[in-house]
Motif scaffolding. Sequence first.
Motif, PDB file in Angstrom:
ATOM      1  N   GLY A 152      52.138  41.220 -47.528  1.00  0.00           N
ATOM      2  CA  GLY A 152      51.954  40.781 -48.910  1.00  0.00           C
ATOM      3  C   GLY A 152      52.439  41.834 -49.877  1.00  0.00           C
ATOM      4  N   THR A 181      49.568  39.178 -53.261  1.00  0.00           N
ATOM      5  CA  THR A 181      50.281  37.908 -53.128  1.00  0.00           C
ATOM      6  C   THR A 181      50.727  37.728 -51.683  1.00  0.00           C
ATOM      7  OG1 THR A 181      52.478  38.823 -53.535  1.00  0.00           O
ATOM      8  CG2 THR A 181      51.207  38.124 -55.485  1.00  0.00           C
ATOM      9  N   GLU A 202      53.854  37.346 -50.962  1.00  0.00           N
ATOM     10  CA  GLU A 202      55.256  37.770 -50.938  1.00  0.00           C
ATOM     11  C   GLU A 202      55.490  38.744 -49.779  1.00  0.00           C
ATOM     12  OE1 GLU A 202      56.879  38.471 -55.193  1.00  0.00           O
ATOM     13  OE2 GLU A 202      54.766  39.072 -55.145  1.00  0.00           O
ATOM     14  N   TYR A 219      41.113  33.690 -57.256  1.00  0.00           N
ATOM     15  CA  TYR A 219      41.683  34.087 -55.974  1.00  0.00           C
ATOM     16  C   TYR A 219      41.589  32.936 -54.982  1.00  0.00           C
ATOM     17  CZ  TYR A 219      41.744  39.020 -57.312  1.00  0.00           C
ATOM     18  OH  TYR A 219      41.993  40.212 -57.930  1.00  0.00           O
ATOM     19  N   THR A 227      43.787  36.421 -52.049  1.00  0.00           N
ATOM     20  CA  THR A 227      45.131  36.486 -52.618  1.00  0.00           C
ATOM     21  C   THR A 227      45.160  35.753 -53.947  1.00  0.00           C
ATOM     22  OG1 THR A 227      45.927  34.469 -51.554  1.00  0.00           O
ATOM     23  CG2 THR A 227      46.123  36.519 -50.293  1.00  0.00           C
ATOM     24  N   PRO A 286      47.905  33.770 -56.798  1.00  0.00           N
ATOM     25  CA  PRO A 286      49.267  33.261 -57.010  1.00  0.00           C
ATOM     26  C   PRO A 286      50.058  34.175 -57.946  1.00  0.00           C
ATOM     27  CG  PRO A 286      47.630  31.532 -57.379  1.00  0.00           C
ATOM     28  CD  PRO A 286      46.885  32.825 -57.243  1.00  0.00           C
ATOM     29  N   LEU A 287      51.333  34.358 -57.640  1.00  0.00           N
ATOM     30  CA  LEU A 287      52.193  35.231 -58.443  1.00  0.00           C
ATOM     31  C   LEU A 287      52.237  34.786 -59.904  1.00  0.00           C
ATOM     32  CD1 LEU A 287      54.092  37.622 -58.658  1.00  0.00           C
ATOM     33  CD2 LEU A 287      55.952  36.141 -57.888  1.00  0.00           C
ATOM     34  N   TRP A 315      53.697  45.426 -60.223  1.00  0.00           N
ATOM     35  CA  TRP A 315      53.887  45.593 -58.787  1.00  0.00           C
ATOM     36  C   TRP A 315      53.674  47.040 -58.385  1.00  0.00           C
ATOM     37  CZ3 TRP A 315      59.076  46.570 -56.135  1.00  0.00           C
ATOM     38  CH2 TRP A 315      58.931  46.566 -54.746  1.00  0.00           C
TER      39      TRP A 315
END
Length: 137
Positions: A38, A51, A53, A90, A112, A114-115, A125
Amino acid sequence: MPGTYYVFVYGTLKPGERYYEQFCAPYVLGAVDAIAPGRLYDLPLGYPAMTLEEGQVRGVRLTFADPAVLRRLDEFEDYYPDRPEEESEYRRLERPLTGLDGEPLGTAWAYTMPLLLIERLGGKWLPKGVWSGVQAL
């Protein structure tokens, strides 16, 4: 329901961070440094978000025996499993973990975000995948 419950924490619930003693310490059976897939973001609200990602997030896998801990953590993390996703800050998902040595640790629950919500909140980030709210003295 007896069993073992693993939760991956990467922010204010990590040992040494501001909410660990209140929400985790009394119930923790074990803690292991771990890495989850992530990306990690620092939110201007004073806590991080992860996230789904591509990337790596460094945190701690906590072991619990009491399933009630998950309900308390869900409430703390503003996660409502019985409501539509957009009503929760979350999401609690199972994520694969590895140890710092790269050995698989199985899966653990992780919270987690969502972006799109992170972007709306002004998240930044953290390329190293590590967050800490502890201030150096």
